[in-house]
Design a protein around this motif. Structure first.
Motif, PDB file in Angstrom:
ATOM      1  N   ALA B  34       0.044  86.738 -64.303  1.00  9.89           N
ATOM      2  CA  ALA B  34      -1.280  86.545 -64.902  1.00  9.89           C
ATOM      3  C   ALA B  34      -1.574  85.051 -65.060  1.00  9.89           C
ATOM      4  O   ALA B  34      -2.671  84.586 -64.753  1.00  9.89           O
ATOM      5  CB  ALA B  34      -1.364  87.259 -66.248  1.00  9.89           C
ATOM      6  N   THR B  37      -2.280  83.596 -61.522  1.00 16.21           N
ATOM      7  CA  THR B  37      -3.385  84.149 -60.730  1.00 16.21           C
ATOM      8  C   THR B  37      -4.521  83.149 -60.463  1.00 16.21           C
ATOM      9  O   THR B  37      -4.902  82.975 -59.300  1.00 16.21           O
ATOM     10  CB  THR B  37      -3.926  85.435 -61.396  1.00 16.21           C
ATOM     11  OG1 THR B  37      -2.896  86.421 -61.358  1.00 16.21           O
ATOM     12  CG2 THR B  37      -5.144  85.969 -60.676  1.00 16.21           C
ATOM     13  N   PRO B  38      -5.060  82.463 -61.487  1.00 13.88           N
ATOM     14  CA  PRO B  38      -6.143  81.509 -61.187  1.00 13.88           C
ATOM     15  C   PRO B  38      -5.688  80.412 -60.218  1.00 13.88           C
ATOM     16  O   PRO B  38      -6.425  80.073 -59.282  1.00 13.88           O
ATOM     17  CB  PRO B  38      -6.496  80.926 -62.557  1.00 13.88           C
ATOM     18  CG  PRO B  38      -6.022  81.932 -63.543  1.00 13.88           C
ATOM     19  CD  PRO B  38      -4.796  82.538 -62.943  1.00 13.88           C
ATOM     20  N   PHE B  40      -3.285  80.542 -57.948  1.00 20.19           N
ATOM     21  CA  PHE B  40      -3.080  81.103 -56.606  1.00 20.19           C
ATOM     22  C   PHE B  40      -4.415  81.257 -55.879  1.00 20.19           C
ATOM     23  O   PHE B  40      -4.544  80.892 -54.708  1.00 20.19           O
ATOM     24  CB  PHE B  40      -2.364  82.454 -56.707  1.00 20.19           C
ATOM     25  CG  PHE B  40      -2.186  83.148 -55.379  1.00 20.19           C
ATOM     26  CD1 PHE B  40      -1.222  82.709 -54.484  1.00 20.19           C
ATOM     27  CD2 PHE B  40      -2.977  84.225 -55.027  1.00 20.19           C
ATOM     28  CE1 PHE B  40      -1.055  83.339 -53.253  1.00 20.19           C
ATOM     29  CE2 PHE B  40      -2.813  84.863 -53.798  1.00 20.19           C
ATOM     30  CZ  PHE B  40      -1.856  84.419 -52.916  1.00 20.19           C
ATOM     31  N   LEU B  41      -5.420  81.800 -56.574  1.00 25.25           N
ATOM     32  CA  LEU B  41      -6.734  81.991 -55.955  1.00 25.25           C
ATOM     33  C   LEU B  41      -7.370  80.649 -55.581  1.00 25.25           C
ATOM     34  O   LEU B  41      -7.975  80.515 -54.512  1.00 25.25           O
ATOM     35  CB  LEU B  41      -7.653  82.780 -56.894  1.00 25.25           C
ATOM     36  CG  LEU B  41      -7.339  84.272 -57.020  1.00 25.25           C
ATOM     37  CD1 LEU B  41      -8.243  84.926 -58.055  1.00 25.25           C
ATOM     38  CD2 LEU B  41      -7.517  84.977 -55.682  1.00 25.25           C
ATOM     39  N   MET B  44      -5.400  79.299 -52.404  1.00 24.16           N
ATOM     40  CA  MET B  44      -5.723  80.003 -51.162  1.00 24.16           C
ATOM     41  C   MET B  44      -7.184  79.808 -50.792  1.00 24.16           C
ATOM     42  O   MET B  44      -7.517  79.684 -49.612  1.00 24.16           O
ATOM     43  CB  MET B  44      -5.396  81.501 -51.288  1.00 24.16           C
ATOM     44  CG  MET B  44      -3.911  81.848 -51.337  1.00 24.16           C
ATOM     45  SD  MET B  44      -2.822  80.997 -50.175  1.00 24.16           S
ATOM     46  CE  MET B  44      -3.405  81.515 -48.587  1.00 24.16           C
ATOM     47  N   GLY B  45      -8.058  79.752 -51.806  1.00 22.24           N
ATOM     48  CA  GLY B  45      -9.481  79.493 -51.552  1.00 22.24           C
ATOM     49  C   GLY B  45      -9.680  78.128 -50.924  1.00 22.24           C
ATOM     50  O   GLY B  45     -10.437  77.971 -49.954  1.00 22.24           O
ATOM     51  N   ALA B  47      -7.403  76.413 -49.233  1.00 19.35           N
ATOM     52  CA  ALA B  47      -6.807  76.418 -47.891  1.00 19.35           C
ATOM     53  C   ALA B  47      -7.729  77.092 -46.882  1.00 19.35           C
ATOM     54  O   ALA B  47      -7.880  76.620 -45.751  1.00 19.35           O
ATOM     55  CB  ALA B  47      -5.454  77.118 -47.924  1.00 19.35           C
ATOM     56  N   LEU B  48      -8.380  78.184 -47.299  1.00 15.30           N
ATOM     57  CA  LEU B  48      -9.257  78.924 -46.384  1.00 15.30           C
ATOM     58  C   LEU B  48     -10.520  78.131 -46.033  1.00 15.30           C
ATOM     59  O   LEU B  48     -11.174  78.412 -45.028  1.00 15.30           O
ATOM     60  CB  LEU B  48      -9.641  80.280 -46.994  1.00 15.30           C
ATOM     61  CG  LEU B  48      -8.547  81.356 -46.961  1.00 15.30           C
ATOM     62  CD1 LEU B  48      -8.882  82.497 -47.905  1.00 15.30           C
ATOM     63  CD2 LEU B  48      -8.350  81.896 -45.546  1.00 15.30           C
ATOM     64  N   GLN B  49     -10.851  77.143 -46.875  1.00 15.15           N
ATOM     65  CA  GLN B  49     -12.017  76.303 -46.599  1.00 15.15           C
ATOM     66  C   GLN B  49     -11.734  75.283 -45.504  1.00 15.15           C
ATOM     67  O   GLN B  49     -12.660  74.774 -44.866  1.00 15.15           O
ATOM     68  CB  GLN B  49     -12.433  75.533 -47.869  1.00 15.15           C
ATOM     69  CG  GLN B  49     -12.926  76.393 -49.002  1.00 15.15           C
ATOM     70  CD  GLN B  49     -14.381  76.752 -48.856  1.00 15.15           C
ATOM     71  OE1 GLN B  49     -14.971  76.572 -47.797  1.00 15.15           O
ATOM     72  NE2 GLN B  49     -14.952  77.272 -49.914  1.00 15.15           N
ATOM     73  N   PHE B  60      -0.476  72.315 -47.335  1.00 15.54           N
ATOM     74  CA  PHE B  60       0.694  73.045 -47.854  1.00 15.54           C
ATOM     75  C   PHE B  60       1.975  72.200 -47.880  1.00 15.54           C
ATOM     76  O   PHE B  60       3.028  72.673 -48.321  1.00 15.54           O
ATOM     77  CB  PHE B  60       0.920  74.343 -47.075  1.00 15.54           C
ATOM     78  CG  PHE B  60       0.004  75.444 -47.531  1.00 15.54           C
ATOM     79  CD1 PHE B  60       0.203  76.059 -48.768  1.00 15.54           C
ATOM     80  CD2 PHE B  60      -1.079  75.838 -46.763  1.00 15.54           C
ATOM     81  CE1 PHE B  60      -0.654  77.057 -49.206  1.00 15.54           C
ATOM     82  CE2 PHE B  60      -1.942  76.835 -47.203  1.00 15.54           C
ATOM     83  CZ  PHE B  60      -1.727  77.437 -48.427  1.00 15.54           C
ATOM     84  N   PHE B  72       4.107  82.853 -56.493  1.00 15.99           N
ATOM     85  CA  PHE B  72       3.210  84.002 -56.650  1.00 15.99           C
ATOM     86  C   PHE B  72       3.548  85.114 -55.662  1.00 15.99           C
ATOM     87  O   PHE B  72       3.593  86.292 -56.031  1.00 15.99           O
ATOM     88  CB  PHE B  72       1.744  83.575 -56.480  1.00 15.99           C
ATOM     89  CG  PHE B  72       0.773  84.658 -56.840  1.00 15.99           C
ATOM     90  CD1 PHE B  72       0.334  84.806 -58.152  1.00 15.99           C
ATOM     91  CD2 PHE B  72       0.291  85.546 -55.891  1.00 15.99           C
ATOM     92  CE1 PHE B  72      -0.558  85.813 -58.507  1.00 15.99           C
ATOM     93  CE2 PHE B  72      -0.597  86.560 -56.238  1.00 15.99           C
ATOM     94  CZ  PHE B  72      -1.017  86.693 -57.544  1.00 15.99           C
ATOM     95  N   MET B  73       3.798  84.748 -54.413  1.00 13.83           N
ATOM     96  CA  MET B  73       4.098  85.769 -53.400  1.00 13.83           C
ATOM     97  C   MET B  73       5.455  86.422 -53.662  1.00 13.83           C
ATOM     98  O   MET B  73       5.591  87.647 -53.547  1.00 13.83           O
ATOM     99  CB  MET B  73       4.064  85.148 -51.995  1.00 13.83           C
ATOM    100  CG  MET B  73       2.675  84.753 -51.529  1.00 13.83           C
ATOM    101  SD  MET B  73       1.525  86.129 -51.353  1.00 13.83           S
ATOM    102  CE  MET B  73       2.081  86.840 -49.830  1.00 13.83           C
TER     103      MET B  73
END
Lengths: 129, 130
Positions: B34, B37-38, B40-41, B44-45, B47-49, B60, B72-73
């Motif tokens: 918990a 979570t913020p 991690f998001l 990944m957010g 990185a995806l950009q 990374f 997290f993983m």
């Protein structure tokens, strides 16, 4: 059995006709959400593996992750993660013996549903800006 | 020699023979997840950009994104394996239950292995480049 006067009594609830309270539904969905979000984690793990490997694997992994299919999987997993997050926090209170009253559990169920949608939209907005 | 009666040794352990160990492990790991979570998001957010593979690899190599994703993983999939065990125990019996427990464990640890291998390889490629 012939006609038996059963009187004007309520019938005992049967599992198949028993309407599950909202707290029960949100509890079951929490289990499903925990399973569902793994789709997104798997996609992200595959994406990272592709990035590390390069070549054809990267092209394919990146294409899949950034496709509309990948977007839907990640958005769905994001919602499932926030839902599991909120329902998990409720479980801390349940474990401590708090919030087990029927009306309180109904209210926290509504809070979890609304909160998970709000947090997902918030995540999407932060992602886009 | 243990100076306890068989009854004393069994009290509190229940049908699982491990007492509340599983539940407590899930509680501790869920608290950690918990909190993560913020982060991690966000990682990944971010990185995806990034448009290019080189940018993602460079991102990374930074300790914060790599460590957040690794923890997290790893913890997340362990939480998944142990959490799924409860679901499997509820819905499946006998051989199907055993196969499912093994299958979920293999899947979960495979995802952990893929992620850690990918992150390690990115770090090593970076170390070679500098």
């Amino acid at each position: 059995m012939a006609d038996v006067n059963r009187g004007n009594r309520p019938l005992s609830p049967h599992l198949q006709v028993y309407q599950l309270p909202l707290a029960a539904i949100t509890s079951i969905v929490n289990r499903a959400a925990g399973q569902a979000m793994v789709a997104g984690l798997l996609l992200l793990a595959f994406w990272l593996l592709g990035a590390a490997a390069g070549g054809g694997l990267w092209d394919w992994a990146d294409w899949l992750t950034r496709s509309w299919f990948g977007f839907l999987v990640l958005l769905g997993s994001c919602w499932a993660l926030w839902y599991h997050f909120l329902a998990g926090i409720r479980h801390f209170f349940y474990d401590a013996g708090e919030g087990l009253e029927i009306e309180t559990a109904r209210m926290t169920s509504i809070a979890i549903i609304a909160g998970s949608v709000i947090l997902t939209l918030l995540s999407l907005i932060i992602y886009w800006i | 020699m243990r100076y306890v009666t068989p009854r004393k040794a069994a009290v509190g352990l229940g049908a699982s023979h491990t007492g509340t160990e599983h539940h407590w492990w899930m509680t501790v790991s869920s608290a950690a997840l918990a909190l993560l979570t913020p982060s991690f998001l966000m990682v990944m957010g971010t990185a995806l950009q990034l448009p290019e593979r080189a940018d993602i690899l460079l991102y990374f190599t930074r300790p914060y994104p790599a460590i957040v994703v690794a923890i997290f993983m790893t913890l997340g999939m362990m939480h998944f394996i142990k959490g799924s065990r409860i679901m499997i125990d509820d819905y499946l019996e006998h051989t199907a239950r055993k196969v499912a427990i093994i299958g979920f464990s293999i899947f979960g640890w495979a995802v952990i292995a893929f992620t850690l291998f990918a992150l390690a390889r990115i770090q090593l490629a970076f170390a070679q480049a500098i």
